[in-house]
Design a protein around this motif. Structure first.
Motif, PDB file in Angstrom:
ATOM      1  N   ALA A 412       0.789  -1.230   0.000  1.00  0.00           N
ATOM      2  CA  ALA A 412       0.000   0.000   0.000  1.00  0.00           C
ATOM      3  C   ALA A 412       0.823   1.284   0.000  1.00  0.00           C
ATOM      4  O   ALA A 412       0.518   2.211  -0.756  1.00  0.00           O
ATOM      5  N   VAL A 413       1.835   1.388   0.856  1.00  0.00           N
ATOM      6  CA  VAL A 413       2.568   2.659   0.935  1.00  0.00           C
ATOM      7  C   VAL A 413       3.274   2.975  -0.385  1.00  0.00           C
ATOM      8  O   VAL A 413       3.090   4.066  -0.946  1.00  0.00           O
ATOM      9  N   PRO A 414       4.096   2.073  -0.941  1.00  0.00           N
ATOM     10  CA  PRO A 414       4.698   2.404  -2.240  1.00  0.00           C
ATOM     11  C   PRO A 414       3.668   2.514  -3.365  1.00  0.00           C
ATOM     12  O   PRO A 414       3.858   3.311  -4.299  1.00  0.00           O
ATOM     13  N   ALA A 415       2.573   1.749  -3.289  1.00  0.00           N
ATOM     14  CA  ALA A 415       1.541   1.857  -4.323  1.00  0.00           C
ATOM     15  C   ALA A 415       0.919   3.242  -4.335  1.00  0.00           C
ATOM     16  O   ALA A 415       0.519   3.746  -5.391  1.00  0.00           O
ATOM     17  N   ALA A 416       0.828   3.881  -3.168  1.00  0.00           N
ATOM     18  CA  ALA A 416       0.286   5.243  -3.112  1.00  0.00           C
ATOM     19  C   ALA A 416       1.149   6.203  -3.915  1.00  0.00           C
ATOM     20  O   ALA A 416       0.643   7.157  -4.523  1.00  0.00           O
ATOM     21  N   ILE A 417       2.461   5.964  -3.926  1.00  0.00           N
ATOM     22  CA  ILE A 417       3.369   6.804  -4.717  1.00  0.00           C
ATOM     23  C   ILE A 417       3.052   6.643  -6.199  1.00  0.00           C
ATOM     24  O   ILE A 417       2.938   7.625  -6.943  1.00  0.00           O
ATOM     25  N   GLY A 418       2.903   5.391  -6.636  1.00  0.00           N
ATOM     26  CA  GLY A 418       2.557   5.146  -8.035  1.00  0.00           C
ATOM     27  C   GLY A 418       1.196   5.693  -8.402  1.00  0.00           C
ATOM     28  O   GLY A 418       1.009   6.261  -9.486  1.00  0.00           O
ATOM     29  N   ALA A 419       0.228   5.552  -7.508  1.00  0.00           N
ATOM     30  CA  ALA A 419      -1.125   6.033  -7.785  1.00  0.00           C
ATOM     31  C   ALA A 419      -1.159   7.539  -7.933  1.00  0.00           C
ATOM     32  O   ALA A 419      -1.814   8.076  -8.843  1.00  0.00           O
ATOM     33  N   GLN A 420      -0.448   8.258  -7.056  1.00  0.00           N
ATOM     34  CA  GLN A 420      -0.493   9.717  -7.133  1.00  0.00           C
ATOM     35  C   GLN A 420       0.311  10.246  -8.317  1.00  0.00           C
ATOM     36  O   GLN A 420      -0.052  11.263  -8.909  1.00  0.00           O
ATOM     37  N   ALA A 421       1.377   9.519  -8.697  1.00  0.00           N
ATOM     38  CA  ALA A 421       2.104   9.912  -9.908  1.00  0.00           C
ATOM     39  C   ALA A 421       1.232   9.716 -11.141  1.00  0.00           C
ATOM     40  O   ALA A 421       1.237  10.531 -12.067  1.00  0.00           O
TER      41      ALA A 421
END
Length: 549
Positions: A412-421
């Motif tokens: 979840a935490v690294p996926a949030a980076i990808g999602a917001q990018a």
């Protein structure tokens, strides 16, 4: 054949951009530094993460929103770290392009023991052949461009990861392209499609209570609008799988909720399982989607269409595509269903905070439900973050991301980076357990560096809460971090420590208004507290574990 002045690395960048990739996630290393330099000088933004696994999860989330993502790492020490994230992308149909640097072809004479090498120079390639739908080693500039086109076309066609190995002496070599570019377009057999549609329409029109079960492939292949049009035309009620959550507008009056067998809401289970025509569109029949096989769906009353299979009752049809099947249903003469009310998720109500009342899992998700708005994307880790989150009221399509089949902790935490990018207009709301946070939570450093502002809710229940009901022991414990103090370590972000409902309400309100950086809300929960859905899941899994002992 047509000559070009582009280098192999430059062509790869050009083709990634043509597929909508504007960001590449990764960790540099000497075998891939020259390609990183090309990326830096290109319009693509490089987001280098703390660890390769974080880069892989970020690229996965990016691909789920944009249609393709890319992770770039060095040979073996980096590449083998993303084997797990690539396996998840394969299992859950996420088109991630894995780009790995490698020793130069001119460095391999007499099979030297170069650093990072495992066994043979093709050892990493053999690993990724098992985790992807297409691989390519760009060891010849004369064929490199066609190989790039081939694997990228496969990623788009099958919505699964691909692997590109780039020896470092080839990055700046001038390549040769062949036109037309390679594409993979598979059309349905017209006669088979017509026969399948005829049987499907007959079953739908003679049923008393048809229902659609919408799955994750509708996300992956961008077919949400076709689904919405089908619902508007036929008025057939629709539920989603847990992996397909947010594929359809949850505010729509014909939306039932998430169907997950006995794990889900009882009224949804009853409606779907009493149907005499269940139309499964793009749904993977995984144990998680089917509530650990507590789902009671009768094959003789089912129409099952996915990208790799079509069956109607006990009949199987070959060479029929998902998109063309849905388009055929749209053109068919299907009897419109009545407007009789169906079960529907309750609209979030204003949450009434009880001062000094200790936080519970149930009240946490009720409060989050009232907090969500149109500009958020929910990113959930496996465990109660996922199962409690399944009942959240999601406001838009593709606004709920979770590894609900492969179920790898730390997503979840690294996926949030990808999602917001991928979608800068959306603010991620991250739901993660303390055990999962300890795996990849340090990627908040990456979020801080690149000016991202997720709201991260850490469910602190002192360990692996999903596993305790199945088989408990000290192996489920983790060291109690002071999670809310992580912003002090990073020098950015703000943290909150929450024990009560009023403290959580205050933290959410402050996090909502603080948009300059990330916010981390540590919520203390009792170790034995969990959602009803998780209790049902772990109870079923525990029975399996003990039955094998």
């Amino acid at each position: 054949m047509e000559s070009t002045a582009l280098s192999v690395g430059a062509y790869l960048i050009e083709r990634l951009r043509a597929f909508g990739v504007d960001h590449v996630f990764g960790v540099p290393g000497d075998y891939v530094l020259s390609f990183f330099k090309q990326l830096e000088e290109s319009p693509i933004e490089v987001i280098n993460t703390c660890d390769e696994q974080g880069a892989g999860f970020a690229a996965d989330a990016y691909a789920r929103i944009r249609g393709m993502g890319a992770v770039c790492i060095t040979y073996c020490v980096g590449g083998l770290k993303v084997a797990n994230t690539t396996a998840q992308a394969f299992a859950e149909k996420s088109p991630v392009v894995v780009i790995s640097g490698a020793p130069g072809t001119n460095e391999r004479y007499k099979n030297p023991l170069l650093h990072h090498k495992v066994r043979d120079f093709d050892t990493q390639l053999k690993v990724f052949e098992q985790l992807t739908v297409a691989t390519a080693v760009l060891d010849d500039p004369q064929t490199a461009f066609c190989e790039i086109d081939r694997v990228l076309a496969a990623a788009r066609r099958y919505c699964r990861p691909v692997y590109i190995e780039l020896p470092r002496n080839i990055v700046n070599a001038i390549g040769t392209t062949c036109l037309p570019r390679i594409t993979i377009q598979e059309k349905s057999d017209p006669a088979v499609l017509a026969a399948a549609l005829q049987e499907a329409v007959a079953l739908i029109n003679t049923s008393r209570q048809p229902v659609i079960l919408a799955g994750e492939e509708l996300h992956r292949f961008g077919l949400q609008s076709l689904l919405a049009t089908l619902i508007e035309k036929t008025n057939i009620p629709v539920a989603s799988t847990i992996l397909g959550k947010s594929v359809f507008a949850e505010s729509h009056p014909r939306y039932l909720g998430v169907y997950e067998g006995a794990m889900g809401r009882e009224e949804v289970r009853e409606y779907v399982e009493s149907s005499d025509c269940v139309i499964l569109l793009g749904a993977l029949l995984t144990d998680m989607n089917l509530g650990i096989y507590t789902a009671q769906l009768q094959q003789k009353y089912s129409i099952y269409c996915a990208t790799e299979k079509l069956s109607i009752g006990y009949h199987t049809y070959e060479e029929v595509g998902l998109e063309e099947f849905i388009e055929g249903l749209l053109k068919a003469d299907i009897v419109r269903q009545s407007d009789e009310p169906v079960p529907h998720p309750l609209q979030p109500a204003n949450f009434q905070v009880v001062k000094d009342r200790p936080m519970t899992v149930q009240r946490l998700f009720q409060q989050l439900n009232a907090f969500l708005d149109d500009d958020m994307v929910v990113v959930a880790d496996p465990g109660d973050a996922l199962f409690g989150g399944a009942d959240l009221f999601i406001h838009g399509k593709t606004r709920f991301l979770a590894p609900a089949y492969y179920a790898s902790l730390g997503f979840a935490v690294p996926a949030a980076i990808g999602a917001q990018a991928a979608a800068p207009q959306l603010r991620p709301l991250v739901l993660v357990g303390d055990g999962a946070f300890q795996m990849t939570g340090i990627e908040l450093s990456t979020a801080a560096r690149f000016g991202l502002n997720p709201i991260v809710v850490v469910l602190n229940n002192q360990g692996y809460g999903t596993e305790r009901p199945m088989q408990d022991g000290p192996f489920n414990d983790v060291l109690g971090w002071r999670y809310s103090q992580l912003p002090q370590l990073l020098g950015q972000g703000i943290g909150f420590e929450v024990h009560t409902e009023d403290q959580f309400a205050e933290a959410l309100q402050k996090a909502h208004t603080h948009t300059d950086s990330f916010c981390l809300i540590e919520v203390h929960l009792e170790p034995g507290d969990c959602s009803e859905a998780l209790k049902r899941l772990t109870g079923s899994l525990a029975e399996r574990i003990h039955s094998t002992v």
